[in-house]
Design a protein around this motif. Structure first.
Motif, mmCIF file in Angstrom:
data_model
loop_
_atom_site.group_PDB
_atom_site.id
_atom_site.type_symbol
_atom_site.label_atom_id
_atom_site.label_comp_id
_atom_site.label_asym_id
_atom_site.label_seq_id
_atom_site.Cartn_x
_atom_site.Cartn_y
_atom_site.Cartn_z
ATOM 1 N N GLU A 54 45.602 -38.374 41.239
ATOM 2 C CA GLU A 54 45.285 -38.320 42.680
ATOM 3 C C GLU A 54 43.797 -38.551 42.925
ATOM 4 O O GLU A 54 43.402 -39.143 43.926
ATOM 5 N N GLU A 55 42.970 -38.075 41.972
ATOM 6 C CA GLU A 55 41.525 -38.225 42.125
ATOM 7 C C GLU A 55 41.116 -39.707 42.105
ATOM 8 O O GLU A 55 40.092 -40.089 42.671
ATOM 9 N N GLU A 59 43.897 -42.284 50.117
ATOM 10 C CA GLU A 59 45.178 -42.353 50.832
ATOM 11 C C GLU A 59 45.737 -43.773 50.903
ATOM 12 O O GLU A 59 46.926 -44.005 50.673
ATOM 13 N N SER A 60 44.830 -44.734 51.166
ATOM 14 C CA SER A 60 45.345 -46.096 51.340
ATOM 15 C C SER A 60 45.793 -46.684 49.995
ATOM 16 O O SER A 60 46.788 -47.386 49.897
ATOM 17 N N LEU A 61 45.051 -46.318 48.931
ATOM 18 C CA LEU A 61 45.446 -46.804 47.601
ATOM 19 C C LEU A 61 46.796 -46.211 47.187
ATOM 20 O O LEU A 61 47.645 -46.892 46.615
ATOM 21 N N ASN A 78 53.139 -38.011 42.308
ATOM 22 C CA ASN A 78 51.678 -37.934 42.293
ATOM 23 C C ASN A 78 51.192 -36.716 41.527
ATOM 24 O O ASN A 78 51.552 -35.593 41.851
ATOM 25 N N LEU A 79 50.373 -36.952 40.532
ATOM 26 C CA LEU A 79 49.838 -35.851 39.737
ATOM 27 C C LEU A 79 48.319 -35.887 39.792
ATOM 28 O O LEU A 79 47.729 -36.970 39.799
ATOM 29 N N ASN A 80 47.720 -34.694 39.830
ATOM 30 C CA ASN A 80 46.260 -34.667 39.816
ATOM 31 C C ASN A 80 45.762 -34.406 38.393
ATOM 32 O O ASN A 80 46.558 -34.150 37.490
ATOM 33 N N SER A 81 44.438 -34.447 38.218
ATOM 34 C CA SER A 81 43.927 -34.359 36.849
ATOM 35 C C SER A 81 44.186 -32.983 36.243
ATOM 36 O O SER A 81 44.363 -32.853 35.034
ATOM 37 N N ASP A 82 44.270 -31.970 37.109
ATOM 38 C CA ASP A 82 44.595 -30.632 36.607
ATOM 39 C C ASP A 82 46.030 -30.602 36.059
ATOM 40 O O ASP A 82 46.313 -30.004 35.010
#
Ligand code: GDG
Length: 737
Positions: A54-55, A59-61, A78-82
């Motif tokens: 996610e980082e 939003e547009s990407l 969608n996964l974030n780096s955490d």
């Protein structure tokens, strides 16, 4: 048309972001090929992580990624780096991966990882639920998503869910050490079909299910609440045609078309007719036995010095999970070992090990496979190992020798390979010598058999067999004859109860009115049960009989001062309200002196079992015993008893984790039929949980509400899930007056 939703940690796509430019390229890996037809059918959708956090996406990407993957029939989670740190590098690769590969010393039990794993499995569930429609199938892949089957099943009980584990399932002795073992097993049991590469992993899984969750397992089917779950092995194959065709094309290439790598390999081959190339390819992973292999090769060169200058090990190690400390250590160890062996043996014209630490393009992979005389695949644990299969598929002339670790799942199907124990250097050295010297005719006859099997059981076949088996599970559901006592059916029953002028409730005790205790002596009735039964008894025109296999002394103690009737000892004694106990049968008990010593020998040899001595029967309880040992012992006991019981008119009842020996003349059915003959009832409710209650169900008129507790084959018309549900139902009866 119904579609199949495929779910895996990663999407079968390479999503690259370069200067705000998005590039999406479909992957060509084995799994993607196998799933191609499943994916295409009825507009299937593949759900997984795109590889970008996610980082990295605004939003547009994110919207553009969603659209781009949607064009490939995929949906992104969608996964974030955490998430990636704790769910992927953490729980998946620092907890599950080492534990399932028997590396207990590398396994980290971190609560933060576990929390992330649960959270991310829920994120996957959300995307699946957004995409699911009635009639869809779901096929979930691998150890990153062990909780997902349950998350979907809870929301969509009618959806058929398949799960395939690509890595080993460890023995119970390993799995039991896992702090979240129940949650993991329950998560997996959300599936209707669970697939493993080999029968060993399947039986390890079933053993954990039996021992940890104490569920009933018959052959490869698990009874779980009101569902039957099938467990089976499906050894994954490769895209055979792709490797075979690439190898054929490779053989025809001109000098000019050859890659640099191929030219170097050719140089080696030209060094002498007796030169041998030994190949290994794996991800740089501690499960793959890379240091072992180098040490064994060193041992080989020392033991058989005649092969110096003539044999070369070409080792391709593909970088993997390089931010996990064990992988960094393994990299250092491998570098050092390669350095040591090369330093020790190299001459001006010969380096014993060519070591590549990188990923190579597919064509180079084919260069290696087709040039190698021997493939040396020595994992210390490996779910399957596709490299072994790919090597064989590229041998268009059927020459070449595969040396394969017996710890790889592939060894189960590849008996014609030379199988070795990866920890036995002596064996590896001798096998390497044997491989190098093997006559071509023998190589060809071995490879001919291997190729035939690999061609037939390709990855496409593997996928279609799994899907076929998943469809079959729908039929198992239909084979169960009794119907769930649903809310609607219960309402109908309550109405019949209310309108009846003369009612009879026949209630089994253990497993029906109360749950099982480890020791039958401690299963006495609780106050709530007394209150419930007392007030039910106060209903007008309502007879209650508790019908049990228990002895009359115990029931006298528990229910002696109550008004309702009691039938005990499986139908030997009847106590009507305000009356004394009357025998329904006159029975001999001399046989017990012969049978008791036999049961005692079974107790001695089967820890956790004990004998319950009743007035007219002997019961051998095995609820707390090891389930597999108990299964063997029950069969043994059946055989021992068969010869002994015939003369005394005895029979053996196989109850719920108990075997009971008693007179054949007595059963709950005969006893309740006497009561039925004495009075007419226009509402009969008869409920029980085990085999002995089937006798009652058989005697009931066809309009009686016969109910089985638990999901088993039965003569009852309906079933409910648990004894808690029985209590709720009786409370509802109670509220009707
Ligand atoms: C897991 C389980 C199970 C390798 N290097 C390159 C490259 N490869 C390709 C091979 C092969 C695949 O990667 C490796 O598959 P494996 O089965 O050997 O091993 P894992 O990655 O550990 O896979 C394993 C598998 O899942 C499937 O269920 O068999 O036991 O651990 O296909 O060809 N491909 C390219 N360049 C390389 O450098 N292009």
């Amino acid at each position: 048309m119904n579609k199949t939703i495929i779910v895996s940690n990663r999407l079968p796509l390479q999503v690259k972001l370069d200067n705000n430019e998005l590039e999406v390229v479909p992957s060509v890996g084995g799994l993607a090929t196998g799933m191609r037809s499943v994916h295409k059918e009825g507009d299937g959708v593949w759900i997984g992580w795109s590889g970008l956090t996610e980082e990295e996406l605004d939003e547009s990407l994110e919207k553009r990624v969603d659209e781009a993957v949607a064009r490939e029939g995929c949906a992104a989670v969608n996964l974030n780096s955490d998430d990636i740190d704790n769910y992927y590098y953490g729980f998946s690769n620092r907890t599950l991966w080492p534990l399932f590969h028997y590396f207990m010393e590398f396994t980290e039990f971190e609560n933060t990882y576990w929390e992330a794993y649960k959270r991310v499995n829920e994120k996957f569930a959300e995307v699946v639920l957004e995409n699911i429609e009635e009639g869809d199938n779901v096929w979930i892949h691998d150890y990153q998503l062990l909780l997902l089957p349950k998350l979907i099943k809870d929301k969509h009980p009618e959806t058929s869910i398949g799960f395939f584990l690509h890595i080993p399932f460890p023995s119970y002795e390993i799995f039991r050490s896992f702090p979240w073992r129940e949650e993991i097993l329950e998560g997996m049991l959300g599936a209707d079909l669970l697939g493993f590469h080999t029968y060993d992993y399947e039986r390890h899984f079933l053993s954990s299910v039996k021992r940890i969750l104490r569920l009933d397992v018959k052959f490869n089917q698990i009874t779980y609440h009101d569902r039957i779950i099938k467990v089976d092995s499906f050894p994954m194959g490769i895209d055979y045609a792709k490797f075979e065709n690439a190898a054929k094309k490779h053989m025809e290439q001109t000098e000019k078309e050859k890659s640099d790598l191929q030219k170097r390999l050719d140089d080696h081959i030209e060094e002498g007719a007796k030169s041998t190339l030994v190949l290994s390819i794996d991800r740089l992973d501690y499960t793959k036995g890379i240091p072992n292999r180098i040490r064994a090769f060193e041992y080989f060169l020392n033991k058989y010095p005649e092969f110096k200058q003539r044999v070369r090990l070409v080792m391709l190690a593909v970088p993997s999970r390089s931010n996990v400390p064990q992988y960094q250590r393994l990299k250092r160890e491998t570098d050092e070992l390669v350095g040591r062996v090369n330093g020790e043996f190299a001459t001006v014209s010969w380096t014993p090990i060519w070591y590549f630490y990188r990923s190579l393009p597919f064509d180079n992979l084919i260069d290696l496979y087709t040039s190698a005389d021997v493939a040396l695949i020595t994992p210390v644990r490996d779910g399957m190992n596709l490299v072994a299969k790919e090597y064989v598929a590229t041998r268009t002339k059927q020459d070449g020798v595969l040396i394969l670790s017996e710890m790889a799942g592939a060894s189960k199907e590849m008996n014609e390979a030379l199988l070795i124990n990866p920890n036995n250097f002596e064996e590896i050295a001798d096998t390497l010598k044997r491989a190098i010297e093997m006559p071509v005719a023998e190589q060809q006859s071995r490879n001919a058999i291997l190729q035939k099997r690999l061609r037939r059981y390709s990855v496409e076949k593997w996928a279609s067999e799994f899907m076929r088996s998943l469809q079959e599970t729908k039929k198992i559901k239909k084979r169960i004859v009794s119907k769930r006592l649903t809310k609607k059916r219960k309402e109908k029953m309550f109405k019949a109860y209310k309108n009846a002028s003369s009612r009879l409730l026949l209630l089994d005790y253990d497993g029906t009115l109360t749950g099982f205790k480890d020791n039958p002596q401690s299963a006495f009735p609780d106050e709530d049960l007394f209150t419930l039964l007392d007030s039910l008894y106060d209903h007008d025109n309502t007879d209650i009989i508790i019908v049990s296999g228990r002895d009359k002394e115990t029931f006298e103690k528990w229910f002696g001062d109550k008004n309702y009737s009691l039938i005990t000892d499986h139908g030997v004694w009847l106590k009507r309200h305000h009356k004394d106990w009357e025998p329904l049968e006159r029975l001999k008990t001399e046989w017990m002196d012969n049978i008791r010593p036999i049961l005692e020998t079974f107790v001695d040899r089967t820890p956790g079992t004990f004998i319950e001595e009743k007035k007219y029967s002997l019961a051998w309880h095995y609820r707390k015993a090891d389930p597999e040992l108990a299964q063997i012992r029950t069969m043994e006991l059946q055989t021992v008893l068969t010869g002994l019981i015939a003369n005394d008119d005895l029979s053996v009842l196989d109850g719920n984790k108990v075997m009971e020996i008693k007179s054949s003349r007595v059963n709950k059915g005969t006893a309740v039929s006497r009561v039925l003959a004495e009075k007419h009832y226009d509402f009969i409710f008869c409920i029980g949980d085990d085999w002995t209650d089937e006798y009652m169900f058989e005697e009931m008129p066809s309009d009686a509400y016969t109910v089985k507790v638990g999901f088993k084959k039965t003569k009852a018309r309906f079933y409910v899930n648990s004894n808690e549900e029985v209590r709720e139902m009786l409370s509802s009866f109670n509220e009707l007056e």
